[in-house]
Design an enzyme around this catalytic site. Structure first.
Site, short mmCIF file in Angstrom:
data_model
loop_
_atom_site.label_atom_id
_atom_site.label_comp_id
_atom_site.label_asym_id
_atom_site.label_seq_id
_atom_site.Cartn_x
_atom_site.Cartn_y
_atom_site.Cartn_z
N ASP A 136 11.28 -13.57 57.77
CA ASP A 136 10.26 -14.45 58.35
C ASP A 136 9.78 -13.77 59.63
OD1 ASP A 136 8.88 -16.39 59.76
OD2 ASP A 136 10.32 -17.98 59.34
N ILE A 137 8.50 -13.48 59.71
CA ILE A 137 7.99 -12.72 60.86
C ILE A 137 8.15 -13.48 62.17
CG2 ILE A 137 5.54 -13.46 60.83
CD1 ILE A 137 4.92 -10.36 61.08
N GLY B 200 -0.29 -20.36 55.48
CA GLY B 200 0.45 -19.10 55.32
C GLY B 200 1.15 -18.65 56.59
N VAL B 201 1.08 -17.35 56.83
CA VAL B 201 1.78 -16.78 57.98
C VAL B 201 1.15 -17.26 59.29
CG1 VAL B 201 0.52 -14.58 58.09
CG2 VAL B 201 2.91 -14.67 58.80
N ASP B 202 -0.14 -17.49 59.28
CA ASP B 202 -0.87 -18.00 60.44
C ASP B 202 -0.30 -19.36 60.88
OD1 ASP B 202 -2.81 -18.31 62.38
OD2 ASP B 202 -4.51 -18.45 61.00
N SER C 164 -3.72 -10.01 54.20
CA SER C 164 -4.71 -10.25 53.13
C SER C 164 -4.13 -10.49 51.74
CB SER C 164 -5.73 -9.10 53.01
OG SER C 164 -6.73 -9.20 54.00
N THR C 165 -2.80 -10.38 51.58
CA THR C 165 -2.26 -10.44 50.21
C THR C 165 -1.88 -11.85 49.77
OG1 THR C 165 0.03 -10.03 50.92
CG2 THR C 165 -1.35 -8.10 50.44
N GLY C 166 -2.13 -12.85 50.62
CA GLY C 166 -1.85 -14.23 50.24
C GLY C 166 -3.14 -14.92 49.81
N TYR D 153 -6.04 -14.54 50.77
CA TYR D 153 -7.19 -13.62 50.65
C TYR D 153 -7.13 -12.70 49.42
CZ TYR D 153 -9.11 -15.00 55.22
OH TYR D 153 -9.67 -15.70 56.28
N1 APR Z 1 6.67 -14.37 57.57
C1 APR Z 1 6.22 -13.28 56.93
N2 APR Z 1 5.29 -13.31 55.97
C2 APR Z 1 4.80 -14.52 55.62
C3 APR Z 1 5.21 -15.72 56.24
C4 APR Z 1 6.19 -15.62 57.25
N3 APR Z 1 6.68 -16.69 57.90
N4 APR Z 1 4.53 -16.75 55.67
C5 APR Z 1 3.72 -16.22 54.72
N5 APR Z 1 3.89 -14.88 54.68
C6 APR Z 1 3.24 -13.86 53.83
C7 APR Z 1 2.66 -14.29 52.51
O1 APR Z 1 3.69 -14.37 51.55
C8 APR Z 1 1.72 -13.12 52.22
O2 APR Z 1 2.45 -12.03 51.65
O3 APR Z 1 2.09 -13.37 54.53
C9 APR Z 1 1.24 -12.69 53.60
C10 APR Z 1 -0.20 -13.00 53.92
O4 APR Z 1 -0.56 -14.24 53.34
P1 APR Z 1 -1.50 -15.32 54.06
O5 APR Z 1 -0.76 -15.95 55.18
O6 APR Z 1 -2.08 -16.19 53.02
O7 APR Z 1 -2.66 -14.39 54.76
P2 APR Z 1 -4.01 -13.76 54.16
O8 APR Z 1 -3.94 -13.47 52.71
O9 APR Z 1 -4.35 -12.63 55.10
O10 APR Z 1 -5.04 -14.92 54.33
C11 APR Z 1 -5.48 -15.28 55.61
O11 APR Z 1 -4.89 -17.59 55.34
O12 APR Z 1 -3.70 -19.07 56.58
C12 APR Z 1 -4.89 -18.56 56.40
O13 APR Z 1 -5.79 -18.63 58.64
C13 APR Z 1 -5.41 -17.78 57.58
O14 APR Z 1 -7.54 -18.14 56.66
C14 APR Z 1 -6.55 -17.15 56.90
C15 APR Z 1 -5.98 -16.71 55.56
#
Ligand code: APR
Length: 182
Positions: A15-16, A37-39, A122-124, A126
Site C-alpha cells: 500500500d503506497i 483508487g490510489v488517489d 493510469s492502470t486502474g 484510466y
Molecule cells: N497503494 C498502491 N497502489 C494502489 C492503491 C494503494 N493504496 N490503491 C489503488 N492502487 C493501484 C491500483 O490497483 C492501480 O494499479 O493504483 C493503480 C492506479 O489505479 P487508479 O487509482 O485507478 O489510478 P488511474 O488509473 O491513474 O486513474 C486515475 O482515478 O481515482 C481516480 O482521481 C483519480 O480520476 C483519477 C483516476
C-alpha cells in the site's frame, strides 16, 4: 513482502500510503481534488489538509506533476501527477505516461528528495494496459536515474500480485530490454 531490485529501482507489493520514503506519487486527475483508487487512499491517509493544499494548486495537466506536503502520511511529500486515459494507444498515451514519471522525478530531484514511491499510474480507472505501462515506467525511470544522481531509491508499489509479477519480469531483464513489450 517480496522484493526485487535492479540498481536503484525496486518493485514491491504493498500500500503506497504506508511507504516510508521522502515522497509518494499520486495518480490523480486534472482537478487534483481527489478521486477513488490510489488517489482516494492517499487523501484518506494524509487527512483533510492535503485537499486544502491541493485546492491552491489550480489543477494539473495530463503528464505534468505538482508537489504538496504529506501531512499525516509517513512520506514527507506527495507528488501529484495525472496519467493519460487509455483511448487505444494512438492519442499519445505512451508519451504522456512517460511524462508523468519524468516530471515527477524532475520535481523530486529539484526538492532534494532521495527516495520516491510510484503507484502503477493510469492502470486502474484510466485502463492503460498494465504490461505496456510497466515497460514505460521502468524504461523512463531508468533513463532519468542516469541523470539524477541524488535519487537513491525508486520503489514501484504494486497493489496486487499480478502487477508485481509484471514488474519483476521487466526488472529482471538485462538493461536496455525493459521496453521489449512496447
Ligand atoms: N497503494 C498502491 N497502489 C494502489 C492503491 C494503494 N493504496 N490503491 C489503488 N492502487 C493501484 C491500483 O490497483 C492501480 O494499479 O493504483 C493503480 C492506479 O489505479 P487508479 O487509482 O485507478 O489510478 P488511474 O488509473 O491513474 O486513474 C486515475 O482515478 O481515482 C481516480 O482521481 C483519480 O480520476 C483519477 C483516476
Amino acid at each position: 513482502m517480496e522484493i526485487l531490485a535492479v540498481g536503484r529501482m525496486t518493485a514491491i507489493q504493498g500500500d503506497i500510503t504506508r511507504q516510508k520514503v521522502d515522497a509518494i506519487v499520486n495518480a490523480a486527475n486534472t482537478t487534483l481534488l481527489g478521486g477513488g483508487g490510489v488517489d482516494g487512499a492517499i487523501h484518506r491517509a494524509a487527512g483533510p489538509e492535503l485537499l486544502a493544499e491541493c485546492r491552491t494548486l489550480g489543477g494539473c495537466s495530463t503528464g505534468d506533476a505538482k508537489i504538496t506536503q504529506g501531512y499525516q502520511l509517513p512520506a514527507r511529500f506527495v507528488i501529484h501527477t495525472v496519467g493519460p486515459v487509455w483511448h487505444g494507444g494512438k492519442q499519445g498515451e505512451d508519451e504522456l505516461l512517460a511524462n508523468c514519471y519524468r516530471n515527477s522525478l524532475r520535481l523530486a530531484a529539484s526538492k532534494g528528495i532521495h527516495s520516491i514511491a510510484f503507484p502503477c499510474i493510469s492502470t486502474g480507472v484510466y485502463r492503460f494496459p498494465k504490461e505496456r505501462a510497466a515497460g514505460i515506467a521502468v524504461k523512463t525511470v531508468g533513463d532519468c536515474l542516469k541523470h539524477l544522481q541524488d535519487l537513491e531509491k525508486v520503489i514501484f508499489v504494486c497493489f496486487g500480485p499480478d502487477d508485481l509479477r509484471i514488474y519483476q519480469n521487466i526488472l529482471g531483464k538485462p538493461e536496455g530490454q525493459a521496453d521489449e513489450k512496447r
